[in-house]
Design a protein around this motif. Structure first.
Motif, PDB file in Angstrom:
ATOM      1  N   LEU A  14      18.316  -8.154 -29.734  1.00 51.18           N
ATOM      2  CA  LEU A  14      16.994  -8.036 -30.255  1.00 51.18           C
ATOM      3  C   LEU A  14      16.335  -6.554 -29.683  1.00 51.18           C
ATOM      4  N   ASP A  15      16.736  -6.136 -28.848  1.00 49.52           N
ATOM      5  CA  ASP A  15      15.942  -4.960 -28.519  1.00 49.52           C
ATOM      6  C   ASP A  15      16.326  -3.800 -29.603  1.00 49.52           C
ATOM      7  N   LEU A  16      17.282  -3.868 -30.242  1.00 50.99           N
ATOM      8  CA  LEU A  16      17.698  -2.752 -31.363  1.00 50.99           C
ATOM      9  C   LEU A  16      17.507  -3.306 -32.710  1.00 50.99           C
ATOM     10  N   SER A  17      17.041  -4.516 -32.740  1.00 47.99           N
ATOM     11  CA  SER A  17      16.787  -5.096 -34.208  1.00 47.99           C
ATOM     12  C   SER A  17      15.172  -4.992 -34.616  1.00 47.99           C
ATOM     13  N   TRP A  18      14.671  -3.813 -34.823  1.00 46.22           N
ATOM     14  CA  TRP A  18      13.427  -3.586 -34.984  1.00 46.22           C
ATOM     15  C   TRP A  18      12.915  -4.189 -36.529  1.00 46.22           C
ATOM     16  N   SER A  19      11.560  -4.448 -36.496  1.00 50.97           N
ATOM     17  CA  SER A  19      11.298  -4.850 -37.952  1.00 50.97           C
ATOM     18  C   SER A  19      10.577  -3.734 -38.459  1.00 50.97           C
ATOM     19  N   GLU A  20      10.085  -3.817 -39.543  1.00 54.32           N
ATOM     20  CA  GLU A  20       9.647  -2.798 -40.250  1.00 54.32           C
ATOM     21  C   GLU A  20       8.018  -2.422 -39.790  1.00 54.32           C
ATOM     22  N   ARG A  28      10.701   6.424 -38.600  1.00 53.40           N
ATOM     23  CA  ARG A  28      12.112   6.238 -38.559  1.00 53.40           C
ATOM     24  C   ARG A  28      12.562   7.884 -38.897  1.00 53.40           C
ATOM     25  N   THR A  29      11.609   8.394 -39.966  1.00 48.55           N
ATOM     26  CA  THR A  29      11.844   9.899 -40.515  1.00 48.55           C
ATOM     27  C   THR A  29      10.931  10.914 -39.787  1.00 48.55           C
ATOM     28  N   ARG A 348      23.256  -5.939 -34.371  1.00 50.06           N
ATOM     29  CA  ARG A 348      21.787  -5.423 -34.794  1.00 50.06           C
ATOM     30  C   ARG A 348      21.413  -5.716 -36.099  1.00 50.06           C
ATOM     31  N   HIS A 349      20.151  -6.605 -36.421  1.00 51.82           N
ATOM     32  CA  HIS A 349      19.859  -6.835 -37.745  1.00 51.82           C
ATOM     33  C   HIS A 349      19.053  -5.715 -38.162  1.00 51.82           C
ATOM     34  N   GLY A 359      17.749  -3.705 -48.616  1.00 50.10           N
ATOM     35  CA  GLY A 359      18.370  -5.181 -48.352  1.00 50.10           C
ATOM     36  C   GLY A 359      18.525  -5.396 -46.814  1.00 50.10           C
ATOM     37  N   GLU A 360      19.096  -6.567 -46.279  1.00 50.13           N
ATOM     38  CA  GLU A 360      19.179  -6.947 -45.070  1.00 50.13           C
ATOM     39  C   GLU A 360      20.573  -7.114 -44.829  1.00 50.13           C
TER      40      GLU A 360
END
Ligand SMILES: C[S@@+](CC[C@H](N)C(=O)[O-])C[C@H]1O[C@@H](n2cnc3c(N)ncnc32)[C@H](O)[C@@H]1O
Length: 371
Positions: A14-20, A28-29, A348-349, A359-360
């Motif tokens: 979960l620590d690597l599955s950041w939401s938008e 991110r950029t 990671r999600h 997409g996911e």
């Protein structure tokens, strides 16, 4: 191995599955990560965390599939030395520009001078080749070729070449919704799915040249403020065959995946305008080669060859950290062929990506070491 499958497969991290919301696109950029579009990069925050978890402080990290240089840029931010290999000449140019320690005063003076001269009509538009003639409107190609001729006058010529490539990408005769892999030049007005109205193909490139010159300057200056003074080496070549420096303390990488992306072709305009060497036949997993059984076998052998070569350049007990969406389950075989054992695997999600491939999906992080 003494480790159970359950221990290896740690499940969703979960620590690597950041939401938008946790990690908006702007973050991110950040700085040089948006110096030029590149399809198929991983996000800097993931790399930052992987470097923290798996590379010793002040160590040196190797990325044999370095692409747009996310690993190298983040290594510099994290105070680590690094080296990155890529077969695609444009990717190496982009990485060099992102990671070089530019003198900010000379950089600013040169970029503003080049832009000023361009806007006063200086520079010479050489004859366009067939690709440039087909993919750019007459005024766009005159703008781009004139700017190209000015670039050679400066110490920061490579920075100007990246700006030229970015402007060319935006100025191609494509529809707004098909910037990644356009097939035919779009010469007439068209119904735009992205903007839900009729749009016209781009007719000139001068506004892109201005916008991207100023944006590049801002981004390079932003990165200079957070960059350590460690080194980042960019090596152009086939990672199966290059003499790798080292010894390194870890490999952190995201390999190409079979049948998904043509890494040379996505920047074709840059190869054509900058006369870069095209070595696409050495690209592993290129989409053009498809996903036949023979293509998957060649891919498996190729990636295993690269990882095996990296193993020789690593200090004993160093880790391979490989980010991959292994839906074909090729990596157990690849690791074994490379003489590596899997120690840990977390998932990671991936919440959202930009562009038409939105997409996911789930991505694996494989942590391996030499058997
Ligand atoms: C998934 S991308 C890496 C993206 C990178 N992690 C980033 O964030 O920009 C894979 C890269 O492997 C490179 N590549 C493919 N075959 C290669 C080879 N034989 N040797 C070195 N690089 C290769 C491609 O050109 C592409 O840039």
């Amino acid at each position: 191995m003494g480790v159970t499958q359950e221990q290896i497969y740690a499940g969703l991290d979960l620590d690597l599955s950041w939401s938008e919301r946790d990690l908006p696109e702007r973050v991110r950029t950040k700085h040089v990560h948006r110096l030029h579009p590149y399809l198929g990069k991983y996000i800097p925050q993931l790399v930052e965390e992987l470097l923290r978890r798996h590379v010793p402080a002040r160590g040196e990290v190797l990325d044999p599939f370095a692409g747009s240089g996310t690993t190298l840029v983040q290594a510099l931010e994290s105070g680590l030395d690094s080296a990155g290999v890529d077969i695609a000449a444009f990717n190496c140019l982009l990485m060099r520009v992102k990671t070089a320690e530019h003198n900010p005063f000379v950089l600013e003076r040169e970029l503003r001078d080049a832009l000023g001269r361009f806007e006063r009509g200086e520079g010479k538009a050489a004859r366009a080749n067939a690709y440039v003639s087909a993919w750019f409107a007459p005024q766009s190609r005159a703008d781009l070729l004139r700017f190209r001729s000015l670039a050679n006058d400066y110490e920061h010529a490579d920075v100007l070449r990246v700006i030229l490539a970015r402007a060319a990408r935006s100025a191609r005769l494509t529809s707004h919704f098909d910037l990644d892999f356009p097939r035919e030049p779009q010469t007439e007005p068209y119904w735009c799915h992205k903007h839900r109205r009729e749009c016209r193909p781009v007719e000139h490139a001068d506004h892109f040249i201005r916008r991207y010159t100023l944006d590049t300057l801002t981004r390079l200056k932003e990165f200079a403020r957070v960059r350590s003074r460690r080194t980042a080496q960019v090596l152009h070549g086939d990672a199966r065959e290059l003499d790798l420096p080292g010894p390194f303390d870890a490999v952190v990488t995201s390999p190409p995946y079979p049948g998904l992306i043509d890494y040379h072709e996505q920047h074709r305009y840059a190869y054509e305008l900058l006369s870069l060497d095209d070595e696409r036949e050495r690209e592993l997993g290129a989409a053009a080669r498809g996903t036949s059984r023979a293509a998957l076998t060649a891919y498996t052998e190729g990636i295993a060859g690269v990882l095996g070569a990296c193993a020789d350049a690593l200090r004993p007990r160093s880790r391979f950290v490989i980010v991959v969406n292994d839906r074909r389950e090729l990596y157990p075989q690849i690791l074994s062929q490379a003489g590596l054992v899997l120690e840990q695997r977390y998932q990671r999600h991936v919440n959202r990506r930009t562009g038409r491939r939105a997409g996911e999906y789930f991505e694996d992080v494989l942590v391996a070491r030499r058997a």
